[in-house]
Scaffold this motif. Structure first.
Motif, PDB file in Angstrom:
ATOM      1  N   THR A  37      10.577  59.452  77.456  1.00  0.00           N
ATOM      2  CA  THR A  37      10.779  60.695  76.722  1.00  0.00           C
ATOM      3  C   THR A  37      11.918  60.512  75.730  1.00  0.00           C
ATOM      4  O   THR A  37      13.023  60.117  76.103  1.00  0.00           O
ATOM      5  CB  THR A  37      11.131  61.839  77.691  1.00  0.00           C
ATOM      6  N   ILE A  38      11.648  60.780  74.461  1.00  0.00           N
ATOM      7  CA  ILE A  38      12.681  60.730  73.436  1.00  0.00           C
ATOM      8  C   ILE A  38      13.346  62.104  73.411  1.00  0.00           C
ATOM      9  O   ILE A  38      12.672  63.107  73.184  1.00  0.00           O
ATOM     10  CB  ILE A  38      12.095  60.400  72.055  1.00  0.00           C
ATOM     11  N   PRO A  39      14.648  62.163  73.647  1.00  0.00           N
ATOM     12  CA  PRO A  39      15.333  63.457  73.667  1.00  0.00           C
ATOM     13  C   PRO A  39      15.143  64.236  72.358  1.00  0.00           C
ATOM     14  O   PRO A  39      15.023  63.640  71.280  1.00  0.00           O
ATOM     15  CB  PRO A  39      16.800  63.082  73.874  1.00  0.00           C
ATOM     16  N   LEU A  40      15.110  65.545  72.467  1.00  0.00           N
ATOM     17  CA  LEU A  40      14.809  66.427  71.337  1.00  0.00           C
ATOM     18  C   LEU A  40      15.717  66.189  70.140  1.00  0.00           C
ATOM     19  O   LEU A  40      15.250  66.120  69.006  1.00  0.00           O
ATOM     20  CB  LEU A  40      14.892  67.893  71.780  1.00  0.00           C
ATOM     21  N   GLU A  41      17.026  66.026  70.370  1.00  0.00           N
ATOM     22  CA  GLU A  41      17.917  65.845  69.220  1.00  0.00           C
ATOM     23  C   GLU A  41      17.621  64.533  68.491  1.00  0.00           C
ATOM     24  O   GLU A  41      17.762  64.455  67.269  1.00  0.00           O
ATOM     25  CB  GLU A  41      19.386  65.944  69.616  1.00  0.00           C
TER      26      GLU A  41
ATOM     27  N   MET B 292      15.087  62.004  63.715  1.00  0.00           N
ATOM     28  CA  MET B 292      14.115  61.086  63.127  1.00  0.00           C
ATOM     29  C   MET B 292      13.007  61.821  62.374  1.00  0.00           C
ATOM     30  O   MET B 292      12.155  61.194  61.759  1.00  0.00           O
ATOM     31  CB  MET B 292      13.480  60.215  64.214  1.00  0.00           C
ATOM     32  N   ARG B 293      13.020  63.153  62.470  1.00  0.00           N
ATOM     33  CA  ARG B 293      11.980  63.994  61.847  1.00  0.00           C
ATOM     34  C   ARG B 293      10.582  63.607  62.337  1.00  0.00           C
ATOM     35  O   ARG B 293       9.650  63.454  61.566  1.00  0.00           O
ATOM     36  CB  ARG B 293      12.051  63.903  60.324  1.00  0.00           C
ATOM     37  N   LEU B 294      10.463  63.459  63.667  1.00  0.00           N
ATOM     38  CA  LEU B 294       9.175  63.123  64.271  1.00  0.00           C
ATOM     39  C   LEU B 294       8.326  64.375  64.449  1.00  0.00           C
ATOM     40  O   LEU B 294       8.837  65.424  64.805  1.00  0.00           O
ATOM     41  CB  LEU B 294       9.376  62.465  65.635  1.00  0.00           C
ATOM     42  N   ALA B 295       7.044  64.221  64.227  1.00  0.00           N
ATOM     43  CA  ALA B 295       6.097  65.313  64.417  1.00  0.00           C
ATOM     44  C   ALA B 295       4.888  64.770  65.174  1.00  0.00           C
ATOM     45  O   ALA B 295       4.671  63.554  65.229  1.00  0.00           O
ATOM     46  CB  ALA B 295       5.665  65.887  63.067  1.00  0.00           C
ATOM     47  N   ASP B 296       4.090  65.658  65.744  1.00  0.00           N
ATOM     48  CA  ASP B 296       2.881  65.242  66.443  1.00  0.00           C
ATOM     49  C   ASP B 296       2.023  64.385  65.523  1.00  0.00           C
ATOM     50  O   ASP B 296       1.829  64.719  64.352  1.00  0.00           O
ATOM     51  CB  ASP B 296       2.064  66.455  66.888  1.00  0.00           C
ATOM     52  N   GLY B 297       1.541  63.268  66.045  1.00  0.00           N
ATOM     53  CA  GLY B 297       0.669  62.389  65.281  1.00  0.00           C
ATOM     54  C   GLY B 297       1.398  61.280  64.535  1.00  0.00           C
ATOM     55  O   GLY B 297       0.747  60.374  64.016  1.00  0.00           O
ATOM     56  N   ASP B 298       2.742  61.324  64.459  1.00  0.00           N
ATOM     57  CA  ASP B 298       3.483  60.247  63.814  1.00  0.00           C
ATOM     58  C   ASP B 298       3.342  58.966  64.629  1.00  0.00           C
ATOM     59  O   ASP B 298       3.220  59.000  65.849  1.00  0.00           O
ATOM     60  CB  ASP B 298       4.973  60.585  63.695  1.00  0.00           C
ATOM     61  N   ALA B 299       3.372  57.835  63.941  1.00  0.00           N
ATOM     62  CA  ALA B 299       3.280  56.540  64.612  1.00  0.00           C
ATOM     63  C   ALA B 299       4.661  55.893  64.669  1.00  0.00           C
ATOM     64  O   ALA B 299       5.456  56.029  63.745  1.00  0.00           O
ATOM     65  CB  ALA B 299       2.303  55.638  63.860  1.00  0.00           C
TER      66      ALA B 299
ATOM     67  N   TYR C 172      22.961  57.191  68.434  1.00  0.00           N
ATOM     68  CA  TYR C 172      22.794  57.702  69.788  1.00  0.00           C
ATOM     69  C   TYR C 172      22.912  56.538  70.757  1.00  0.00           C
ATOM     70  O   TYR C 172      22.420  55.448  70.499  1.00  0.00           O
ATOM     71  CB  TYR C 172      21.425  58.355  69.991  1.00  0.00           C
ATOM     72  N   TYR C 173      23.540  56.783  71.864  1.00  0.00           N
ATOM     73  CA  TYR C 173      23.645  55.794  72.927  1.00  0.00           C
ATOM     74  C   TYR C 173      23.614  56.572  74.224  1.00  0.00           C
ATOM     75  O   TYR C 173      24.577  57.251  74.568  1.00  0.00           O
ATOM     76  CB  TYR C 173      24.953  55.009  72.810  1.00  0.00           C
ATOM     77  N   ARG C 174      22.482  56.561  74.884  1.00  0.00           N
ATOM     78  CA  ARG C 174      22.362  57.323  76.123  1.00  0.00           C
ATOM     79  C   ARG C 174      21.259  56.744  76.982  1.00  0.00           C
ATOM     80  O   ARG C 174      20.413  56.006  76.499  1.00  0.00           O
ATOM     81  CB  ARG C 174      22.097  58.799  75.833  1.00  0.00           C
TER      82      ARG C 174
END
Length: 63
Positions: free
Chosen positions: A21-25, A30-37, A8-10
């Motif tokens: 804000t990290i864009p949704l895609e 990255m398979r991020l979920a709430d609570g990930d560090a 990604y480059y944006r």
């Protein structure tokens, strides 16, 4: 020296309080979920250009 493939480059906007804000895609990829560090590394070149790298820390199921 490691060679990295750019996925990604944006541009993203820094919001109030310095929030980024990290864009949704990107979050999905990255398979991020709430609570990930996340870890962040800030680097600066001799010319003064700065960049930061963000990566997801490994989760430890024993904690």
């Amino acid at each position: 020296m490691a060679i990295f493939r750019v996925l990604y480059y944006r541009d993203i906007t820094v919001g109030s309080g310095g929030r980024i804000t990290i864009p949704l895609e990107m979050r999905d990829h990255m398979r991020l979920a709430d609570g990930d560090a996340l870890k962040v590394r800030l680097e600066e070149s001799e010319s003064g250009q700065r960049q930061f790298t963000v990566w997801k820390t490994e989760s430890n199921p024993n904690i």
